[in-house]
Write an enzyme that holds these catalytic residues in place. Structure first.
Site, PDB file in Angstrom:
ATOM      1  N   HIS A 118      65.225  53.315   4.268  1.00 34.89           N
ATOM      2  CA  HIS A 118      64.529  54.542   4.667  1.00 34.89           C
ATOM      3  C   HIS A 118      65.557  55.655   4.745  1.00 34.89           C
ATOM      4  O   HIS A 118      66.331  55.716   5.701  1.00 34.89           O
ATOM      5  CB  HIS A 118      63.856  54.371   6.037  1.00 34.89           C
ATOM      6  CG  HIS A 118      62.799  53.313   6.045  1.00 34.89           C
ATOM      7  ND1 HIS A 118      61.480  53.575   5.737  1.00 34.89           N
ATOM      8  CD2 HIS A 118      62.865  51.988   6.302  1.00 34.89           C
ATOM      9  CE1 HIS A 118      60.781  52.448   5.807  1.00 34.89           C
ATOM     10  NE2 HIS A 118      61.604  51.468   6.150  1.00 34.89           N
ATOM     11  N   ARG A 156      65.730  59.605   5.093  1.00 37.80           N
ATOM     12  CA  ARG A 156      64.701  60.417   5.767  1.00 37.80           C
ATOM     13  C   ARG A 156      64.463  61.771   5.127  1.00 37.80           C
ATOM     14  O   ARG A 156      63.840  62.628   5.740  1.00 37.80           O
ATOM     15  CB  ARG A 156      65.097  60.579   7.236  1.00 37.80           C
ATOM     16  CG  ARG A 156      65.346  59.282   7.998  1.00 37.80           C
ATOM     17  CD  ARG A 156      64.155  58.360   7.977  1.00 37.80           C
ATOM     18  NE  ARG A 156      64.314  57.288   8.982  1.00 37.80           N
ATOM     19  CZ  ARG A 156      63.423  56.339   9.178  1.00 37.80           C
ATOM     20  NH1 ARG A 156      62.333  56.292   8.433  1.00 37.80           N
ATOM     21  NH2 ARG A 156      63.636  55.420  10.098  1.00 37.80           N
ATOM     22  N   ASN A 206      58.104  56.842   3.297  1.00 37.79           N
ATOM     23  CA  ASN A 206      57.619  57.438   4.558  1.00 37.79           C
ATOM     24  C   ASN A 206      58.491  58.606   5.029  1.00 37.79           C
ATOM     25  O   ASN A 206      59.032  58.615   6.121  1.00 37.79           O
ATOM     26  CB  ASN A 206      57.440  56.385   5.660  1.00 37.79           C
ATOM     27  CG  ASN A 206      58.717  55.659   6.033  1.00 37.79           C
ATOM     28  OD1 ASN A 206      59.669  55.628   5.267  1.00 37.79           O
ATOM     29  ND2 ASN A 206      58.743  55.064   7.224  1.00 37.79           N
ATOM     30  N   ASP A 208      54.795  51.322   3.194  1.00 35.32           N
ATOM     31  CA  ASP A 208      55.608  50.667   4.218  1.00 35.32           C
ATOM     32  C   ASP A 208      55.557  51.394   5.554  1.00 35.32           C
ATOM     33  O   ASP A 208      55.666  52.616   5.611  1.00 35.32           O
ATOM     34  CB  ASP A 208      57.064  50.576   3.780  1.00 35.32           C
ATOM     35  CG  ASP A 208      57.904  49.845   4.813  1.00 35.32           C
ATOM     36  OD1 ASP A 208      57.706  48.644   4.972  1.00 35.32           O
ATOM     37  OD2 ASP A 208      58.732  50.494   5.479  1.00 35.32           O
ATOM     38  N   HIS A 241      54.303  45.916   3.612  1.00 35.24           N
ATOM     39  CA  HIS A 241      54.701  45.641   4.993  1.00 35.24           C
ATOM     40  C   HIS A 241      53.462  44.982   5.593  1.00 35.24           C
ATOM     41  O   HIS A 241      52.453  45.646   5.828  1.00 35.24           O
ATOM     42  CB  HIS A 241      55.037  46.986   5.666  1.00 35.24           C
ATOM     43  CG  HIS A 241      55.078  46.957   7.148  1.00 35.24           C
ATOM     44  ND1 HIS A 241      56.173  47.384   7.863  1.00 35.24           N
ATOM     45  CD2 HIS A 241      54.174  46.580   8.092  1.00 35.24           C
ATOM     46  CE1 HIS A 241      55.949  47.258   9.164  1.00 35.24           C
ATOM     47  NE2 HIS A 241      54.731  46.788   9.322  1.00 35.24           N
ATOM     48  N   HIS A 287      60.314  42.499   4.244  1.00 35.07           N
ATOM     49  CA  HIS A 287      60.855  41.986   5.521  1.00 35.07           C
ATOM     50  C   HIS A 287      60.045  40.841   6.181  1.00 35.07           C
ATOM     51  O   HIS A 287      59.512  40.976   7.271  1.00 35.07           O
ATOM     52  CB  HIS A 287      61.070  43.113   6.527  1.00 35.07           C
ATOM     53  CG  HIS A 287      59.979  44.152   6.616  1.00 35.07           C
ATOM     54  ND1 HIS A 287      58.645  43.839   6.675  1.00 35.07           N
ATOM     55  CD2 HIS A 287      60.046  45.499   6.672  1.00 35.07           C
ATOM     56  CE1 HIS A 287      57.955  44.961   6.754  1.00 35.07           C
ATOM     57  NE2 HIS A 287      58.781  45.976   6.758  1.00 35.07           N
ATOM     58  N   ASN A 330      60.182  46.736  13.322  1.00 36.12           N
ATOM     59  CA  ASN A 330      58.893  46.211  12.916  1.00 36.12           C
ATOM     60  C   ASN A 330      58.964  45.696  11.484  1.00 36.12           C
ATOM     61  O   ASN A 330      59.247  46.481  10.588  1.00 36.12           O
ATOM     62  CB  ASN A 330      57.839  47.318  13.038  1.00 36.12           C
ATOM     63  CG  ASN A 330      56.443  46.760  13.019  1.00 36.12           C
ATOM     64  OD1 ASN A 330      56.238  45.556  12.873  1.00 36.12           O
ATOM     65  ND2 ASN A 330      55.461  47.634  13.138  1.00 36.12           N
ATOM     66  N   ASP A 379      66.080  47.043   5.262  1.00 36.65           N
ATOM     67  CA  ASP A 379      65.129  47.869   6.030  1.00 36.65           C
ATOM     68  C   ASP A 379      65.904  48.907   6.858  1.00 36.65           C
ATOM     69  O   ASP A 379      65.553  49.173   8.013  1.00 36.65           O
ATOM     70  CB  ASP A 379      64.242  46.996   6.939  1.00 36.65           C
ATOM     71  CG  ASP A 379      63.020  47.761   7.459  1.00 36.65           C
ATOM     72  OD1 ASP A 379      62.837  48.935   7.069  1.00 36.65           O
ATOM     73  OD2 ASP A 379      62.250  47.191   8.256  1.00 36.65           O
ATOM     74  N   HIS A 401      67.454  56.239  13.134  1.00 36.94           N
ATOM     75  CA  HIS A 401      66.780  57.147  14.075  1.00 36.94           C
ATOM     76  C   HIS A 401      67.853  57.836  14.900  1.00 36.94           C
ATOM     77  O   HIS A 401      68.960  57.304  15.056  1.00 36.94           O
ATOM     78  CB  HIS A 401      65.843  56.370  15.008  1.00 36.94           C
ATOM     79  CG  HIS A 401      64.648  55.789  14.298  1.00 36.94           C
ATOM     80  ND1 HIS A 401      63.626  56.565  13.799  1.00 36.94           N
ATOM     81  CD2 HIS A 401      64.332  54.511  13.986  1.00 36.94           C
ATOM     82  CE1 HIS A 401      62.729  55.778  13.211  1.00 36.94           C
ATOM     83  NE2 HIS A 401      63.137  54.522  13.306  1.00 36.94           N
TER      84      HIS A 401
HETATM   85  O1  DOR Z   1      61.333  49.035  11.903  1.00 39.44           O
HETATM   86  C1  DOR Z   1      60.787  49.732  11.079  1.00 39.44           C
HETATM   87  N1  DOR Z   1      61.205  50.986  10.817  1.00 39.44           N
HETATM   88  N2  DOR Z   1      59.732  49.265  10.410  1.00 39.44           N
HETATM   89  C2  DOR Z   1      59.009  50.008   9.603  1.00 39.44           C
HETATM   90  O2  DOR Z   1      58.073  49.523   9.069  1.00 39.44           O
HETATM   91  C3  DOR Z   1      59.326  51.427   9.393  1.00 39.44           C
HETATM   92  C4  DOR Z   1      60.735  51.708   9.691  1.00 39.44           C
HETATM   93  C5  DOR Z   1      61.012  53.177   9.841  1.00 39.44           C
HETATM   94  O3  DOR Z   1      60.632  53.953   8.959  1.00 39.44           O
HETATM   95  O4  DOR Z   1      61.667  53.568  10.825  1.00 39.44           O
END
Ligand code: DOR
Length: 429
Positions: A63, A65, A95, A153, A180, A233, A279, A306, A310
């Protein structure tokens, strides 16, 4: 400049394993042999004695961002993190904001990746518009603009009919549909694995069945439509069982597992550690055993990170309010090598799960050192011990449950198209 990588243990899974020199000419693999004599005044010679030399890793699941959440990660910081972790190709999930559901967003991702000029970036397009699960995205347009797979996802497609149609379209382009697998009704707002630990902590849980039922549904739809299905995952005994059975029946199904899911259990959440919140969630020892067996017997094709950065302040919230996700690009190699130490996988098989396995799952040309292939390689010091320190990550994300872990196996040099894109200057002085 052409390059000769001298005297490493060259591992090209399924093709070569032994001490050899690797010659790179014009950004491509030109020759691999026990002792290469090359007459070229401008040749750069890299001493790889004591190092493993293998194809650059391929991550099917990151991911980045951008666009939309550049404070968490940009494509530039994401690819810097990738090459520091030995990954020369990454597939980025849609996403973002806006969601990658059309050519304009795919173009932007590809342009930013070209500008960053490090790892190759393969965008994954959305299955539905805005990943809202209601209306199919323009799958043909996404394919034409360079997406290598489609996925919603993080926001799984709950409507089986829409998933069926998505698979039917994807099949016409031979595009893998990546899911997912999570039944959101069963998740019901849970934020960790449902079991003894969640009960003791008083945190609403996500049952393993939330994943199991969606894997089973998707396998049934793949069988019905003939589309390629890739399970993201995988974290449960039930998922591994369904995928094993689907493969035994010859269905076009592939799967990945993340290092955290073969390394940690829900016990890691005990101290309400939001850096252990992701997740699918960390499960149990029984699940760890199952995913490891899945890696061993080929049920699981690939190790994917994955990588989900953040911001620190987002993870400092209460456990149930913090976002799901951890970073993974810079810790995947040593965590995978633990499987070798523990006798779960041979070194060659472990490298295959990071290279050939993922590349084949998405039909990518990466993950090989065959003559004529892009010279995308990684040099690894398998003996070097180091401590995981998130402040040193190239990613903007610091959210890892592995901070402070003593690990073994370090990326020393990463090469893409014959150019050095990462060098471990800290270790080599
Ligand atoms: O842990 C996760 N983070 N699972 C996901 O499905 C999305 C991802 C995210 O985009 O942060």
């Amino acid at each position: 400049m052409n390059m000769l990588i001298r005297g490493g243990q060259v591992i090209d899974p399924g093709r070569f394993n032994g001490s050899a020199d690797v010659l790179i000419v014009d950004g491509k693999i030109s020759a691999i042999d026990k002792k290469l004599q090359v007459k070229d005044e401008n040749l750069r010679v890299v001493d790889a004695k004591d190092y493993i030399v293998c194809p650059g890793f391929v991550d099917l699941h990151v991911h980045f961002r951008e666009p939309g959440f550049e404070y968490k990660e940009t494509i530039a910081s994401g690819v810097a993190s990738a090459v520091a972790g030995g990954f020369t190709a990454v597939c980025c999930m849609p996403n973002t904001k806006p969601v990658n559901d059309c050519q304009a967003v795919t173009d932007l991702i590809l342009k930013q990746a070209e500008r960053a000029h490090k790892a190759r970036v393969y965008p994954i397009g959305a299955i539905t518009k805005g990943s809202e699960g209601k209306e199919l995205a323009e799958i043909g347009e996404l394919y034409e603009s360079g997406c290598v797979a489609i996925s919603d996802d993080g926001r799984p497609v709950m409507n089986g009919f829409i998933m069926r149609r998505a698979m039917e379209y994807a099949k016409t382009f031979n595009l893998p549909v990546v899911d997912h697998c999570e039944d959101l009704h069963l998740t019901n707002g849970g934020s960790m694995h449902e079991g003894l630990v969640s009960t003791e902590m008083g945190i609403p849980g996500i049952p393993a069945a939330a994943e199991d039922v969606m894997v089973a549904r998707n396998v049934a739809l793949a069988e019905m439509t003939g589309a390629r299905l890739h399970l993201a995952h995988v974290s449960t005994v039930g998922s591994v069982r369904s995928i094993r059975e689907a493969k035994a029946r010859g269905l076009p199904v592939t799967a990945e597992v993340c290092p955290h899911h073969f390394t940690l259990t829900d016990e890691a959440v005990r101290a309400f550690n939001t850096n252990a919140k992701m997740n699918p969630p960390l499960r149990t020892n029984t699940d760890i055993t199952a995913v490891r067996e899945g890696l061993q017997d080929g049920t699981i094709d690939a190790i994917a990170t994955d990588h989900a950065p953040h911001a620190v302040q987002e993870k400092e919230l209460q456990f149930d309010e913090a976002p799901f996700g951890i970073v993974g690009l810079e810790t995947a190699l040593p965590l995978t090598l633990r499987l070798v130490e523990e006798g779960v996988l041979s070194l060659e098989d472990a490298i295959a799960k990071l290279t050939k396995g993922p590349a084949q799952a998405f039909n990518l040309t990466d993950g090989t050192l065959s003559v004529g292939a892009n010279a995308d390689l990684v040099l690894i010091d398998p003996q070097q011990e180091w401590t995981i320190d998130p402040t040193k990550f190239h990613s903007k994300g610091r959210n890892t449950p592995f901070a402070g872990w003593q690990v073994k196996g370090k990326v020393m040099l990463t090469i893409v198209s014959g150019e050095i894109v990462f060098e471990d200057t800290a270790s080599s002085g």
